[in-house]
Design an enzyme around this catalytic site. Structure first.
Site, PDB file in Angstrom:
ATOM      1  N   THR A   1     -25.159 -34.877 -35.844  1.00  0.00           N
ATOM      2  CA  THR A   1     -24.943 -35.075 -34.413  1.00  0.00           C
ATOM      3  C   THR A   1     -23.762 -34.205 -33.996  1.00  0.00           C
ATOM      4  OG1 THR A   1     -23.330 -36.876 -34.626  1.00  0.00           O
ATOM      5  CG2 THR A   1     -25.674 -37.488 -34.690  1.00  0.00           C
ATOM      6  N   ASP A   2     -23.481 -34.187 -32.696  1.00  0.00           N
ATOM      7  CA  ASP A   2     -22.360 -33.374 -32.220  1.00  0.00           C
ATOM      8  C   ASP A   2     -21.026 -33.834 -32.795  1.00  0.00           C
ATOM      9  OD1 ASP A   2     -24.024 -31.785 -30.742  1.00  0.00           O
ATOM     10  OD2 ASP A   2     -23.742 -32.894 -28.863  1.00  0.00           O
ATOM     11  N   CYS A   3     -20.890 -35.167 -33.006  1.00  0.00           N
ATOM     12  CA  CYS A   3     -19.613 -35.653 -33.550  1.00  0.00           C
ATOM     13  C   CYS A   3     -19.637 -35.814 -35.064  1.00  0.00           C
ATOM     14  CB  CYS A   3     -19.207 -36.968 -32.879  1.00  0.00           C
ATOM     15  SG  CYS A   3     -20.505 -38.200 -32.812  1.00  0.00           S
ATOM     16  N   TYR A   4     -20.820 -35.714 -35.661  1.00  0.00           N
ATOM     17  CA  TYR A   4     -20.941 -35.785 -37.121  1.00  0.00           C
ATOM     18  C   TYR A   4     -21.807 -34.612 -37.587  1.00  0.00           C
ATOM     19  CZ  TYR A   4     -19.110 -40.527 -36.688  1.00  0.00           C
ATOM     20  OH  TYR A   4     -18.324 -41.613 -36.417  1.00  0.00           O
ATOM     21  N   PRO A   5     -21.226 -33.401 -37.676  1.00  0.00           N
ATOM     22  CA  PRO A   5     -22.024 -32.204 -37.944  1.00  0.00           C
ATOM     23  C   PRO A   5     -22.413 -31.984 -39.404  1.00  0.00           C
ATOM     24  CG  PRO A   5     -19.726 -31.611 -37.620  1.00  0.00           C
ATOM     25  CD  PRO A   5     -19.829 -33.073 -37.332  1.00  0.00           C
TER      26      PRO A   5
END
Length: 403
Positions: free
Chosen positions: A141-145
């Site tokens: 995700t954007d916060c967990y790349p």
């Protein structure tokens, strides 16, 4: 009459009189219930037996860049990762159901798994301070790349590591036998055909909940000995069934109350937390659990004086593959511990899954902690439900055939 506050004051002053449950049962006939209730402050009970409805909650900490874990393997054993980003739950009975990690990634080292090793063994090794290989797959995700990560961990390199056990300390259980023609591999171990053996799992009259049959002395918030560290009763256990039929002495004739337990695994000892494996059944864990019973009145001693001759368990035939299996009646724990029971005129040898010796050692170690002033008692913040029935899954609708 005594109070827990009064008993704790004596513990802190190192003047409390503490007995193990074995000591009480040995001496009650000579001293008497009334005198023991006056002299003794705490009775220590214990057990050491398989408790597969157990597991460990682990917070692994964040990587850089961060990862949102959605699949996790500790030494090839899968852990549940469906909550939070870096929290996982490793079940004691979890096992690798494929060689290695089951992934074909050429850039990630495969972990060779041991078929007879499960989550309980990994928990034991973490408690012992050993290094455990860890492999993670993430949801990008954007916060967990980050998509994947691999390392090794120890109990000192992770954040929280505590046991949360949804069902421990069965208040009585069953005796397993096999009236069929082939060996059966069960959660009680190997059951030989044609009533070749009988296996029981509860240690009998020394077991904690046999000595507090109506759960009047314990409840949510009760401090206990768990795996060599301090734990707590946090709720009723799953499959909690206090409405089981009971004898006049209030002990149940089969599986009844259970407890959910929690404790900091970083405090625990591999002496009291041991992974185990049942051939052709699966992995489990052996746990040492000790429960202190405050001597508040004579009734406490009266219940704690119960003997193996006065408690029973049902003999269940595992050769019938049904939820409700036929039984060969009830036998006392005194009969079970004699080494033989008689079923339909046949002498059948018996064996316990619980370690009677280590159960007594758990109680003795808890006694030592209390006598040293290192362990005080707690008042429950709520009682445990004694009006809970047991609901089978298939009562709500027809079973669907997949054929």
């Amino acid at each position: 009459m005594k109070t827990i506050a009064e008993i704790n004051e004596k513990i802190q002053n190192k003047s409390a009189v503490v007995w193990t449950i074995q000591e009480l049962k040995t001496r009650v006939k000579d001293i008497g219930i009334t005198q023991i209730a006056k002299e003794v402050d705490v009775i220590c009970t214990g057990t050491f037996e398989p408790m597969e409805s157990s597991g460990a909650l682990i917070n692994l900490g964040h990587t850089d860049p961060p990862i949102k874990i959605r699949q996790c393997w500790l030494e090839g054993i899968p852990a549940y990762a469906g909550f939070g980003a870096v929290d996982v739950y490793l079940g004691a009975s979890a096992m690798a159901d494929y060689p290695g990690t089951g992934e074909a990634d050429s850039d990630v080292r495969q972990v060779t798994t041991i078929p007879e090793r499960g989550g309980g063994h990994v928990i034991e090794d973490l408690i012992a301070g050993k290094s455990i290989p860890l492999r993670l797959l993430g949801q990008v995700t954007d916060c967990y790349p980050r998509a994947s990560f691999e390392t090794t961990i120890t109990k000192d390199t992770i954040n929280q590591f505590y046991l949360y056990n949804p069902r421990n300390l069965y208040q009585n259980f069953i005796v397993g036998v096999n009236g069929g023609e082939r060996p059966l591999y069960t959660y009680l171990g190997l059951l030989q055909p044609r009533l070749g053996n009988a296996v029981y799992s509860n240690p009998g009259a020394i077991s904690p909940l046999f000595n507090d049959p109506d759960l009047k002395l314990i409840g949510i918030g009760t401090r206990i000995f768990l795996g060599g560290g301090i734990g707590y009763i946090v709720w009723e256990g799953t499959q909690h069934f206090p409405l089981q039929k009971r004898l006049p002495n209030r002990t149940p004739i089969g599986p009844a109350a259970t407890l959910a337990l929690m404790g900091d695994a970083k405090q625990m000892s591999p002496r009291w937390v041991r992974g185990c494996y049942f051939k052709n059944y699966g992995a489990s864990i052996m746990l040492g659990v000790g429960v202190p019973l405050p001597v508040l009145n004579e009734e406490v001693i009266r219940y704690c004086a119960v003997k193996d001759e006065e408690i029973v368990a049902p003999v269940v035939d595992f050769s019938i593959p049904r939820r409700v299996r036929p039984t060969f009646g009830l036998v006392s724990y005194a009969q079970l511990k004699s080494g033989n029971i008689t079923i339909e005129g046949k002498k059948v040898r018996t064996a316990p899954l619980a370690s009677i010796y280590f159960s007594q050692q758990v109680a003795q170690e808890l006694k030592t902690w209390i006598e040293r002033g290192e362990f005080t008692l707690t008042e429950p913040v709520a009682t445990l439900d004694m009006n809970r029935s047991f609901l089978p899954l298939d009562q709500w609708g027809s079973q669907i055939s997949l054929e």
